[in-house]
Design an enzyme around this catalytic site. Structure first.
Site, PDB file in Angstrom:
ATOM      1  N   HIS A  24       0.850  -1.454  -0.334  1.00  0.00           N
ATOM      2  CA  HIS A  24      -0.204  -0.051   0.236  1.00  0.00           C
ATOM      3  C   HIS A  24       0.508   1.228   0.595  1.00  0.00           C
ATOM      4  O   HIS A  24       0.654   2.326  -0.242  1.00  0.00           O
ATOM      5  CB  HIS A  24      -0.994   0.313   0.984  1.00  0.00           C
ATOM      6  CG  HIS A  24      -2.270  -0.949   0.959  1.00  0.00           C
ATOM      7  ND1 HIS A  24      -2.563  -1.655   1.240  1.00  0.00           N
ATOM      8  CD2 HIS A  24      -3.391  -0.115   0.142  1.00  0.00           C
ATOM      9  CE1 HIS A  24      -3.610  -2.707   0.824  1.00  0.00           C
ATOM     10  NE2 HIS A  24      -4.220  -1.318   0.145  1.00  0.00           N
ATOM     11  N   GLY A  25       2.115   1.101   0.613  1.00  0.00           N
ATOM     12  CA  GLY A  25       2.539   2.356   0.662  1.00  0.00           C
ATOM     13  C   GLY A  25       4.086   2.666   1.226  1.00  0.00           C
ATOM     14  O   GLY A  25       3.841   0.820   2.631  1.00  0.00           O
TER      15      GLY A  25
END
Lengths: 352, 499
Positions: free
Chosen positions: B337-338
Site C-alpha cells: 500500500h505504500g
C-alpha cells in the site's frame, strides 16, 4: 415511472438529457458570463462584484482603461475616480487580497497583454511580500483557467456549480433592481470594517518569546532581489513608456511596535532599502513612502487592525503621489528609511 | 487522466467508444484492440509522459518472460524467478528505494543520497497483475494469447491505475469473444448507470469528506478527542467512497465496452470480522494475496514441517503457521500500500487482528452481531486513522489527544468544511433552516456524515441488485451525472484577508 423500458430507449433518454443539460448550462454561463471571461457585461444584466481572483482577468480583458491599480488589501480601497481626477486616466483595479508579488505582476502582465497602451500602474509594496519565492502564490487553487487563451480549459468555468450559482446571483441581482457598481467599489472592504484603537490593539500578541534579532541575511537578500527582478523590474523594463508607481503603505504605529517587539524592525527597514534601491534603477518607476507620516500612523482610529487603514488614507495617498509628496529618490531613500526606523524605535508606545 | 475529469468525460471516453466499436464494425478486431491499447497508453501518459516508457517496457519485458517460459524446456525455473525479480525490482526502485535509503540513513547515521524518483501511477497495480500473470504462465493456467491481447490485458484503461487487479483468464475470453465486439445497448447502459453512481460517490461524497479530513489531519497536535474520532470515521468513509466509487467507474466503463471486470467492493463496512472485511474490501487484492502470497507460504515446506512438529507434540489443529502466514500476508499488503511505516504497521495490525479473530472465532461467533460489528468497525476505523497519517508520530499524537477536549467538541473550522454549496444555498433560502444552521453549526457535518454512513451501511451494494431501467432510474442517473459533472470544478474561497 417504474415500468421497465428497453435499454436503447433508456440510454438515448439519459444521453439526450445530458446533452440538453450540457448545452443549456454552457449557454447560460456563456451568456451571463459572471466573470466576463468571454465578453464584457451583458446588456440588461447587472453584476455584483464577486471575487477579484475570478473577475480580474475579465475586467482587464473587456474594460477600457489607461491605468491599473494592483496590490493587496492595502490597495483594494483605492478609488479609480480619484485617479481620473488626479491623473486623468480611466483606471481598473486588479487587486487581490494577500496577493504575492508574483500574483500582482501576473495581473499587471495580463492587463498589458489585453491592453499594451497602459500609461500608469500603481502597485503596493507590502512588507510581508518582499521576501518570498519568485513564483509563490497565496493559494493553491487560483483559477488559472481564466487567465489564459486556452479554450479547452474553459470547461472548468462552464461546468462548475459555483459558477452556476454566480450566474443565478447575477440574475437575482439584476431582478432586484441593482446596477453594476462603479469600479471604485470593486474589491473594497471598507464598508465592512470597524476602525479604532481597540480593534487594532486586539491584534497584538504576547511578544515575550521573541528574544533574537531577525537578521536580513544573504539568503533574504537574494530572495528579495530575485522576487523584485522577476516580478517588478522585468515588466517595467518591457514597458518603458508606462509609469510604474509603487508605494510603501503607512502601516499603523502598532505594526511597527510589533516589528520592534519581534526584533524585525531592522530586517524590515533593510528589506525596504534593498527593494527601493532596485526599483529606482528603472527610470519609469517611482517609489513613495508614507511610513513616516506619524500623524496618520499613531492615530489608531485610522486603522481596522495593525496593517489596514481606512479608505480616506488611500485617497490621501493618491493625492500625495500625484503631487510627488513622499517620493523616494536615489539620493534620499536611505536617509528616509533610517528616519522611519528611528521614529518607530523611539516612539513612546502605550499599547501594553 | 482521471475518470472524474472533463477531458476524460468529454473527449477521451467518446473517442475511445466510437473508435473501438467503429473499428469492430469494420471487421478490424485487431485494429480495434490496438486502438484501445493506444488510447489506454494516452490515458496513462496524460499524467506524465515520462511514465510511458516504464509501463511499455514492463509490458514488453513481462511478455518476453512469458514467451520464454512457454517455449523453454530446461531453464524454466530460472526464467520464472528472473521474471518475478524483475517486477519486484521495478516496484522497489520506483516505490521503496528512497524509503529504504532513508531508513538505512536513520539506522546507521549514514548519508546516502535520496533519489527522489517520482513513482509512476498505478505501478503497484500493473506490477502485481503481471506477477500474477507470470505465476499463471508458470502454472500453465493461461490460454493462448498474443502480444496485443497481453498489452490490452495490462494497459486496459478502466483498470490500469487503481485496479481491480485482474487475471488474464478473466479478460482473455472476453477479448476473444466475437459477440462482445458489437455495441450492446444493455451493456452500455449498465455502464452509464454504474459509472454515474461511481462518479457521484467519488465527487459528491468522497471529495466532500476529504475536505474535512485534509483540513483536520495537519492540526493533529491540537485536535480534541471528538475531532480525532470524527477524522478517523470520516476518513474511513472517504476512502471507501473514493476507492469503491473509482472501482464502480472502472466497472461501468468496462461495461460500456461490453467487458466485465470483477467486483472489487461489496459493502465492506458492514463486515462483522476482518476476514469478512477483506472478503468485501478491495476484493481483487485480497484474492491476489490469497492465491499468490498466503497459499504459497501456508503450504511451504517450513509450514508443513511446523504443522507436523505441532501434531507430533499433540496439537490437534496446528495454528502457529497459519497465524504466521496471516501476519506475513498482511505485512506484504501493508508494504504494497505504500512506502511508509504507517502502512507497514497498518498491515501488521490487520494481520494480528485477523489472526486473533481466527483463533477465537468459535467464541466470537457466539457474540451478538451488533457487538461483533462494533468491535470490528472500531478496529477498522482505528487502522484507517493510521493509514491516513503522514507518520507514526502523527498517528500516536492523535491517539494521545483522544482523551482531551470532550467539553470543546469540534471546532468551527472543521465544521465549516461541510458548508457545501448545495446545503448553504438551501439554508439561505429557507429561513427556518438558516436559523437552525446558525444555532447548530454542526448540522451540515451531521447531515453529510449520516448520509454517507447510511449509504455505506444500509442499502444493498450496487452490484447485488439488478439494474432497473425505467423513467425513474433514467432521471436519477441523469441527476447524479449532471450534479457530479458540475462538481468536478469548484470555486476556491480566498478568505485570507490580511496583507
Amino acid at each position: 415511472m417504474n415500468k421497465t423500458i428497453n435499454p436503447k430507449k433508456w440510454g438515448i433518454s439519459v444521453l439526450a438529457l445530458i446533452l440538453v443539460f450540457v448545452i443549456a448550462v454552457g449557454a447560460a454561463v456563456i451568456y451571463v458570463d459572471p466573470f466576463w471571461h468571454f465578453h464584457g457585461p451583458t446588456a440588461g444584466l447587472s453584476y455584483p462584484y464577486l471575487d477579484e481572483r475570478y473577475q480580474n482577468d475579465g475586467i482587464a480583458r473587456h474594460f477600457s482603461y489607461d491605468a491599473v491599480i494592483a496590490g493587496t488589501s492595502i490597495a483594494e480601497n483605492f478609488k479609480v475616480s480619484k485617479v481620473k481626477e488626479l491623473w486623468g486616466y480611466e483606471t481598473i483595479k486588479q487587486t487581490a487580497a494577500s496577493a504575492t508579488f508574483y500574483e500582482q505582476d501576473g495581473y499587471v502582465r495580463r492587463a498589458f497583454s489585453h491592453n499594451p497602451d497602459i500609461k500608469l500602474v500603481i502597485r503596493s509594496l507590502d512588507a510581508t511580500r518582499l521576501v518570498t519565492g519568485p513564483e509563490d502564490e497565496s493559494y493553491d487553487d487560483i483559477p488559472k483557467y481564466l487567465y489564459d487563451e486556452n479554450i479547452f480549459n474553459d470547461v472548468r468555468y462552464l461546468y462548475n456549480k459555483d459558477v452556476i450559482q454566480r450566474v443565478t446571483e447575477v440574475i437575482n441581482y439584476t431582478r432586484a433592481g441593482n446596477v453594476t457598481k462603479p469600479m471604485d467599489e470593486y474589491g473594497v472592504w471598507y464598508p465592512y470594517a470597524t476602525y479604532g484603537r481597540e480593534e487594532v490593539l486586539a491584534g497584538l500578541i504576547d511578544y515575550s518569546d521573541f528574544t533574537e534579532e531577525v537578521m536580513f541575511d544573504a539568503y533574504a537578500d537574494k530572495m528579495l532581489a530575485v522576487n523584485v527582478e522577476r516580478n517588478i523590474l522585468k515588466t517595467a523594463r518591457e514597458h518603458p513608456d508606462t509609469e510604474f508607481i509603487f508605494f510603501i503603505p503607512p502601516y499603523s504605529a502598532a505594526y511597527w511596535y510589533g516589528m520592534l517587539k519581534t526584533k524585525q524592525l531592522n530586517y524590515t527597514i533593510e528589506a525596504y532599502k534593498l527593494a527601493v534601491s532596485l526599483l529606482l534603477t528603472e527610470d519609469n518607476i517611482k517609489v513613495y513612502d508614507f511610513s513616516d507620516m506619524v500623524d496618520i500612523t499613531t492615530n489608531l482610529d485610522n486603522y481596522m487592525d495593525t496593517l489596514h487603514y481606512g479608505e480616506w488614507i488611500n485617497d490621501q495617498m493618491l493625492l500625495w503621489m500625484s503631487e510627488g509628496e513622499g517620493e523616494l529618490t536615489k539620493e534620499n531613500y536611505e536617509a528616509h528609511l533610517d528616519k522611519v526606523k528611528e521614529i518607530y524605535e523611539n516612539l513612546e508606545y502605550d499599547y501594553e | 487522466m482521471l475518470f472524474n475529469s472533463y477531458i476524460f468525460i468529454f473527449l477521451f471516453l467518446p473517442v475511445a467508444l466510437i473508435g473501438y466499436f467503429a473499428l469492430n464494425k469494420m471487421e478490424k478486431p485487431k485494429l480495434a484492440k490496438a486502438f484501445l491499447v493506444l488510447m489506454s497508453l494516452w490515458f496513462y501518459a496524460y499524467f506524465k509522459p515520462i511514465y510511458l516508457p516504464i509501463i511499455v517496457g514492463s509490458i514488453c519485458v513481462n511478455f518476453g518472460f512469458s514467451k520464454l517460459l512457454r517455449s523453454e524446456k530446461y531453464h524454466k525455473k530460472s526464467i520464472f524467478i528472473l521474471g518475478i525479480v524483475f517486477n519486484i525490482a521495478l516496484i522497489f526502485v520506483f516505490k521503496y528505494l528512497d524509503f529504504t535509503v532513508s531508513n538505512i540513513n536513520a539506522l546507521f547515521k549514514s548519508n546516502l543520497p535520496l533519489q527522489h524518483i517520482i513513482m509512476p501511477l498505478g505501478i503497484s497495480f500493473f506490477t502485481f497483475q503481471q506477477i500474477g500473470y507470470l505465476v499463471d504462465v508458470w502454472n500453465e493456467e493461461t490460454a493462448e494469447h498474443d502480444f496485443l491481447e497481453y498489452s490490452l490485458f495490462v494497459s486496459y484503461f478502466p483498470q490500469l491505475i487503481a485496479g481491480p487487479i485482474v487475471s488474464l483468464s478473466e479478460m482473455l475470453p472476453q477479448f476473444k469473444d466475437e459477440a462482445k465486439r458489437r455495441f450492446d445497448w444493455d451493456s452500455f447502459t449498465d455502464g452509464i448507470y454504474i459509472f454515474s453512481a461511481g462518479l457521484a460517490k467519488k465527487v459528491l461524497l468522497a471529495d466532500t469528506l476529504g475536505k474535512m479530513v485534509d483540513y483536520t489531519y495537519p492540526l493533529y497536535e491540537t485536535l480534541t478527542g471528538p475531532e480525532v474520532i470524527a477524522a478517523g470515521v470520516l476518513y474511513t468513509l472517504q476512502l471507501y467512497f473514493d476507492f469503491s466509487g473509482y472501482c464502480d467507474m472502472a466497472f461501468g466503463l468496462a461495461r460500456m465496452f461490453n467487458f466485465t471486470l470483477p467486483i472489487n467492493f461489496n459493502s465492506p463496512l458492514k463486515a462483522l470480522s476482518i476476514q469478512e472485511y477483506w472478503d468485501k474490501w478491495h476484493i481483487t487484492l485480497g484474492r491476489f494475496l490469497e492465491k499468490y502470497v498466503f497459499m504459497p507460504i501456508a503450504f511451504s515446506t517450513p509450514g508443513m514441517k511446523l504443522n507436523a512438529y505441532e501434531k507430533k507434540k499433540g496439537v490437534k489443529k496446528p495454528q502457529t503457521w497459519t497465524v504466521i502466514t496471516m501476519i506475513l500476508t498482511f505485512l506484504i499488503s501493508g508494504i504494497w500500500h505504500g512506502a511508509n511505516w504507517t502502512f507497514i504497521l497498518w498491515g501488521v495490525l490487520h494481520g494480528f487482528v485477523r489472526a486473533y479473530q481466527h483463533i477465537v472465532r468459535k467464541k466470537r461467533n457466539k457474540l451478538p452481531k451488533a457487538l461483533r460489528w462494533i468491535t470490528n468497525t472500531a478496529f477498522v476505523v482505528l487502522a484507517m486513522a493510521l493509514f491516513r497519517a503522514d507518520s507514526l508520530t502523527q498517528f500516536f499524537t492523535m491517539l494521545g489527544r483522544l482523551g482531551t477536549g470532550w467539553g470543546d467538541g469540534i471546532r468551527i473550522g472543521i465544521l465549516n468544511c461541510f458548508d457545501v454549496m448545495e446545503l448553504v444555498y438551501i439554508e439561505k433560502h429557507i429561513p427556518a433552516l438558516f436559523v437552525l444552521s446558525r444555532k447548530a453549526p454542526w448540522i451540515n457535518m451531521a447531515l453529510i456524515s449520516a448520509l454517507a454512513a447510511f449509504i455505506a451501511l444500509v442499502p444493498k451494494n450496487l452490484h447485488e441488485k439488478p439494474i432497473k431501467k425505467n423513467v425513474l432510474s433514467a432521471i436519477g442517473i441523469f441527476i447524479l451525472f449532471a450534479w457530479s459533472l458540475v462538481s468536478l470544478s469548484n470555486m476556491a474561497t480566498f478568505l485570507y484577508f490580511n496583507f
